[in-house]
Enzyme design. Structure first.
Site, PDB file in Angstrom:
ATOM      1  N   CYS A 158      58.685  71.718  31.914  1.00  0.00           N
ATOM      2  CA  CYS A 158      58.943  73.095  32.362  1.00  0.00           C
ATOM      3  C   CYS A 158      58.219  73.394  33.658  1.00  0.00           C
ATOM      4  O   CYS A 158      58.514  74.379  34.327  1.00  0.00           O
ATOM      5  CB  CYS A 158      58.465  74.089  31.308  1.00  0.00           C
ATOM      6  SG  CYS A 158      59.458  74.025  29.826  1.00  0.00           S
TER       7      CYS A 158
HETATM    8  O1  LIG Z   1      54.855  73.938  29.058  1.00  0.00           O
HETATM    9  C1  LIG Z   1      55.831  74.519  28.565  1.00  0.00           C
HETATM   10  C2  LIG Z   1      56.814  73.819  27.854  1.00  0.00           C
HETATM   11  C3  LIG Z   1      57.884  74.532  27.341  1.00  0.00           C
HETATM   12  N1  LIG Z   1      57.992  75.876  27.521  1.00  0.00           N
HETATM   13  C4  LIG Z   1      59.158  76.609  26.961  1.00  0.00           C
HETATM   14  C5  LIG Z   1      60.121  77.161  27.974  1.00  0.00           C
HETATM   15  C6  LIG Z   1      61.421  77.137  27.197  1.00  0.00           C
HETATM   16  O2  LIG Z   1      61.492  78.283  26.343  1.00  0.00           O
HETATM   17  C7  LIG Z   1      61.310  75.917  26.303  1.00  0.00           C
HETATM   18  C8  LIG Z   1      61.940  74.659  26.883  1.00  0.00           C
HETATM   19  O3  LIG Z   1      63.350  74.738  26.767  1.00  0.00           O
HETATM   20  P1  LIG Z   1      64.329  74.274  27.991  1.00  0.00           P
HETATM   21  O4  LIG Z   1      63.996  75.172  29.171  1.00  0.00           O
HETATM   22  O5  LIG Z   1      63.981  72.838  28.293  1.00  0.00           O
HETATM   23  O6  LIG Z   1      65.721  74.466  27.453  1.00  0.00           O
HETATM   24  O7  LIG Z   1      59.919  75.694  26.147  1.00  0.00           O
HETATM   25  C9  LIG Z   1      57.011  76.576  28.188  1.00  0.00           C
HETATM   26  O8  LIG Z   1      57.058  77.798  28.318  1.00  0.00           O
HETATM   27  N2  LIG Z   1      55.961  75.874  28.710  1.00  0.00           N
END
Ligand SMILES: O=c1ccn([C@H]2C[C@H](O)[C@@H](COP(=O)(O)O)O2)c(=O)[nH]1
Length: 334
Positions: A158
């Site tokens: 992310c």
């Molecule tokens: O370090 C991180 C890792 C993940 N997410 C959250 C963002 C999204 O809600 C979800 C990942 O989903 P995708 O954007 O990959 O679909 O996890 C974060 O906020 N920070």
């Protein structure tokens, strides 16, 4: 016209403001990978005191043990589920092979030697700033182009990049994220990124500057709406308590390795650590406090009783408050 982000003293203030903005004025409803969310694109904020990185909100139930464990997991360049899954079992479902994490594991990308010149991205930007303090190049990239090759990839980073700017003797940091879950991810990511900033500032022997966080898609998952409302109601009732917070000392790679050795010993160990035993561990008081949190967590996971009075009493007031908010029946308040 303002071209700079909203500024807050502490992360707790920024956190409530971000949640309130998305909750009260969402711009889009999104439906991504099975999770419905409300979203505000392009949210940015700046913290003037990034060391005050924990929000003291009962309704949030911050897991300060996980926050330190995740920061250490990053700083040591690890990607194993064995360590981080012990502190956050929810991460198990992100691992494709049950052994390692990929996108979520920022550590190998930032802190492991990457095969170019035997240094990590972190080591390279520290060396760069030592020789060229005004540099605009002290940026570390996280998301990689190949992460989108497999459309079924359950774990795409992310975070896009972390950048340092050393200006007037202060090390500023900027994090750029493609997406951030405002309830869970925002808190954990800001905690770890400001720890990375603080470690870098100490290595360079300069003060910690501002921390700026920019997110393309800042969102709240619809399933989390009630928790967000509880947090906003608590923030409306009274200001959050304030606690003194300790500064990280300059920490060498060797000292970090000792902290990580003890983390594993506590995680695997079946014996109850006393405060005296922790006091003999050859690391600074700052890191001993973190090891006390790990021992408290070990007792919470493996022993039915409240955490021993000695360990509870040795926690800082802020850490004791956070632990008691999270595990009220296991941590006595003095
Ligand atoms: O370090 C991180 C890792 C993940 N997410 C959250 C963002 C999204 O809600 C979800 C990942 O989903 P995708 O954007 O990959 O679909 O996890 C974060 O906020 N920070």
């Amino acid at each position: 016209m303002t071209l700079t982000p909203a500024t807050f003293d502490t992360f707790g203030d920024a956190y409530v403001a971000v949640l309130r903005r998305i909750h009260d004025q969402p711009e889009y409803d999104t439906r991504g990978r099975g999770k419905d969310a409300v979203e505000v694109p392009n949210i940015s904020f700046q913290l003037t005191d990034p060391i005050r990185r924990s929000p003291y909100l009962v309704a949030r139930r911050t897991n300060i043990v996980f926050n330190y464990a995740e920061a250490l997991w990053y700083l040591s360049g690890r990607d194993d589920l064995a360590m981080i899954g012990y502190y956050a079992p929810r991460l198990e479902k992100l691992s494709a092979d049950g052994i390692r994490l990929t996108g979520t594991a920022y550590g190998p990308r930032l802190f492991a030697a990457d095969g170019t010149d035997g240094r990590s991205q972190f080591d390279r930007v520290i060396d760069l700033l030592r020789h060229d303090p005004d540099s605009k190049r002290a940026a570390m990239l996280v998301m990689r182009p190949d992460e989108l090759v497999d459309s079924g990839n359950p774990d795409v980073a992310c975070t896009l990049a972390l950048q340092f700017l050393l200006r007037d003797g202060r090390l500023h940091a900027t994090a750029s994220m493609r997406g951030n879950d405002a309830l869970i991810g925002l808190l954990c990511d800001t905690f770890s990124f400001t720890m990375i900033q603080e470690l870098a500032a100490r290595r360079l022997g300069v003060d910690v500057g501002t921390y700026t966080h920019h997110v393309g898609s800042m969102h709240i998952n619809v399933l989390d709406a009630a928790r967000v409302e509880a947090i906003l109601a608590e923030a409306d009732r009274a200001p959050a308590p304030m606690f003194p917070c300790s500064e990280m000392p300059d920490t060498s790679p060797e000292e970090l390795a000792t902290v990580l050795w003890w983390e594993q010993a506590i995680r695997h160990g079946g014996t109850t650590l006393t405060v005296d035993a922790v006091a003999r561990i050859p690391v600074s008081g700052y890191w001993r406090q973190v090891l006390l949190l790990f021992e408290a967590y070990r007792q919470i996971r493996h022993i039915g009783d409240p955490v021993t009075a000695g360990i509870t009493a040795a926690l800082t007031a802020g850490n004791r408050w956070l632990m008691a908010a999270r595990w009220p029946d296991r941590i006595g308040m003095p």
